[in-house]
Write a protein that holds these residues in place. Structure first.
Motif, mmCIF file in Angstrom:
data_model
loop_
_atom_site.group_PDB
_atom_site.id
_atom_site.type_symbol
_atom_site.label_atom_id
_atom_site.label_comp_id
_atom_site.label_asym_id
_atom_site.label_seq_id
_atom_site.Cartn_x
_atom_site.Cartn_y
_atom_site.Cartn_z
ATOM 1 N N THR A 193 0.785 -1.315 -0.014
ATOM 2 C CA THR A 193 0.146 0.083 0.032
ATOM 3 C C THR A 193 0.782 1.038 -0.092
ATOM 4 O OG1 THR A 193 -0.018 0.308 2.427
ATOM 5 C CG2 THR A 193 -1.847 -0.969 1.367
ATOM 6 N N GLY A 194 2.009 0.943 0.506
ATOM 7 C CA GLY A 194 3.093 2.360 0.404
ATOM 8 C C GLY A 194 3.066 2.985 1.684
ATOM 9 N N ALA A 195 2.135 2.486 2.715
ATOM 10 C CA ALA A 195 1.974 2.959 3.992
ATOM 11 C C ALA A 195 3.525 2.935 4.745
ATOM 12 C CB ALA A 195 1.041 2.185 4.963
ATOM 13 N N THR A 196 4.198 1.957 4.909
ATOM 14 C CA THR A 196 5.500 2.050 5.463
ATOM 15 C C THR A 196 6.447 3.038 4.635
ATOM 16 O OG1 THR A 196 5.392 0.008 6.071
ATOM 17 C CG2 THR A 196 7.553 0.850 6.088
ATOM 18 N N LEU A 197 6.714 3.063 3.259
ATOM 19 C CA LEU A 197 7.375 3.852 2.612
ATOM 20 C C LEU A 197 7.043 5.640 2.817
ATOM 21 C CD1 LEU A 197 8.019 1.924 -0.702
ATOM 22 C CD2 LEU A 197 9.694 2.339 1.303
ATOM 23 N N GLU A 198 5.604 5.724 3.034
ATOM 24 C CA GLU A 198 5.046 7.096 2.976
ATOM 25 C C GLU A 198 5.654 7.589 4.639
ATOM 26 O OE1 GLU A 198 3.174 10.669 2.641
ATOM 27 O OE2 GLU A 198 3.805 9.267 1.122
ATOM 28 N N ALA A 199 5.550 6.689 5.675
ATOM 29 C CA ALA A 199 5.835 6.975 6.793
ATOM 30 C C ALA A 199 7.284 7.412 6.855
ATOM 31 C CB ALA A 199 5.423 5.713 7.922
ATOM 32 N N CYS A 200 8.120 6.668 6.232
ATOM 33 C CA CYS A 200 9.614 6.877 6.386
ATOM 34 C C CYS A 200 9.878 8.201 5.503
ATOM 35 C CB CYS A 200 10.386 5.699 5.484
ATOM 36 S SG CYS A 200 10.280 4.175 6.336
ATOM 37 N N ALA A 201 9.154 8.412 4.469
ATOM 38 C CA ALA A 201 9.421 9.657 3.762
ATOM 39 C C ALA A 201 9.119 10.797 4.676
ATOM 40 C CB ALA A 201 8.693 9.659 2.432
ATOM 41 N N ARG A 202 7.923 10.832 5.240
ATOM 42 C CA ARG A 202 7.693 12.063 5.989
ATOM 43 C C ARG A 202 8.631 12.300 6.999
ATOM 44 N NH1 ARG A 202 2.441 9.763 5.742
ATOM 45 N NH2 ARG A 202 2.572 8.731 7.686
ATOM 46 N N VAL A 203 9.239 11.284 7.744
ATOM 47 C CA VAL A 203 10.142 11.759 8.970
ATOM 48 C C VAL A 203 11.603 12.163 8.201
ATOM 49 C CG1 VAL A 203 9.015 10.214 10.624
ATOM 50 C CG2 VAL A 203 10.931 9.193 9.211
ATOM 51 N N LEU A 204 11.815 11.617 6.868
ATOM 52 C CA LEU A 204 13.000 11.902 6.329
ATOM 53 C C LEU A 204 12.981 13.541 5.987
ATOM 54 C CD1 LEU A 204 13.874 8.935 4.222
ATOM 55 C CD2 LEU A 204 15.204 9.773 6.080
ATOM 56 N N HIS A 205 11.826 13.959 5.563
ATOM 57 C CA HIS A 205 11.553 15.118 4.961
ATOM 58 C C HIS A 205 11.633 16.224 6.323
ATOM 59 C CE1 HIS A 205 10.926 15.492 0.937
ATOM 60 N NE2 HIS A 205 10.050 14.515 0.516
ATOM 61 N N ALA A 206 11.003 15.558 7.390
ATOM 62 C CA ALA A 206 11.105 16.421 8.766
ATOM 63 C C ALA A 206 12.554 16.439 9.205
ATOM 64 C CB ALA A 206 10.388 15.878 9.852
ATOM 65 N N ALA A 207 13.212 15.498 8.773
ATOM 66 C CA ALA A 207 14.863 15.868 9.337
ATOM 67 C C ALA A 207 15.597 16.548 8.159
ATOM 68 C CB ALA A 207 15.509 14.414 9.328
ATOM 69 N N GLY A 208 14.904 17.147 7.173
ATOM 70 C CA GLY A 208 15.561 17.966 6.308
ATOM 71 C C GLY A 208 15.801 17.297 4.860
#
Length: 232
Positions: A193-208
């Motif tokens: 579903t992409g849920a795991t990858l999306e969660a990872c991407a959100r925190v990576l963006h939050a980290a800059g």
């Protein structure tokens, strides 16, 4: 390899096949060439590969590229790699990813494997995404961590998958420099579903992170769910 080396390899293969009878990790037939790896040539030839691209609708991650559909022989090989500890399969599977997902890898500054919990790592002995990332030709950084056990994504319906990972991913403070202002390619074995990858991407963006894309060995084609599109 010279003639002598080829003969030695042939003799060793024959001896191993006769004495040990190692089975192919996919079809379970006795391997004719055990030194070539845990999957027979016939099974590798039967793997269906094609570049599959998913234009994801999430805010943080819009592109996931995979080397083939998660079914048939490719599914059997991934299961052997992930659940039977056949870590030697990481290299040939990474070759498939490089071959079919090269556009997503091009220009990436760092490859970040999707993490598993310490408990899952202790149970399995390795993180298959980390093994895959090691062979993709992009500098690897274990920039993500998963802080508590959760139900396996594969056991959950699509609606529950996002809730399952939303609060479990994070970038430790001492790893933020590895992702800040970088183009990140997330690496995992399978996307459903992409849920795991999306969660990872959100925190990576939050980290800059500057940009986040993803590659996987395979994609699950859902019925009545997310639409997976072949790349043009």
């Amino acid at each position: 390899m010279g003639i002598g080396g080829e003969n030695t390899r042939r003799i060793v293969n024959a001896g191993m096949a006769l004495v040990m009878a190692p089975a192919c990790a996919a079809c379970r037939a006795v391997l004719d060439e055990p030194l070539a790896g845990p999957v027979c040539g016939s099974c590798w030839s039967a793997v269906r590969t094609c570049t599959l691209e998913w234009r994801h609708d999430g805010e943080a991650l819009r592109r996931v590229v995979s080397a083939g559909p998660y079914d048939g022989t490719l599914r059997d090989i991934i299961h052997a790699w992930k659940f039977e500890g056949r870590q030697g399969l990481a290299r040939p599977l990474a070759h498939l990813v490089r071959l079919h997902c090269g556009e997503a890898l091009n220009g990436a500054d760092v490859a970040v494997p999707v993490p598993i919990t310490p408990w899952r790592h202790w149970q399995r002995g390795f993180n298959q995404a980390d093994d895959l990332a090691r062979h993709l030709g992009v500098p690897r950084a274990r920039a993500l961590a998963r802080w508590r056990p959760r139900a396996a994504q594969s056991t959950l319906p699509a609606a529950a998958r996002r809730r399952n990972v939303d609060t479990s991913m994070f970038v430790p403070a001492w790893r933020r420099a590895a992702v800040r202002d970088r183009v990140i390619v997330l690496v995992d074995d399978v996307v459903t579903t992409g849920a795991t990858l999306e969660a990872c991407a959100r925190v990576l963006h939050a980290a800059g992170a500057k940009e986040v894309r993803a590659v996987t060995v395979a994609q699950t084609v859902l019925r009545g769910g997310a639409v997976l599109k072949r790349a043009r």
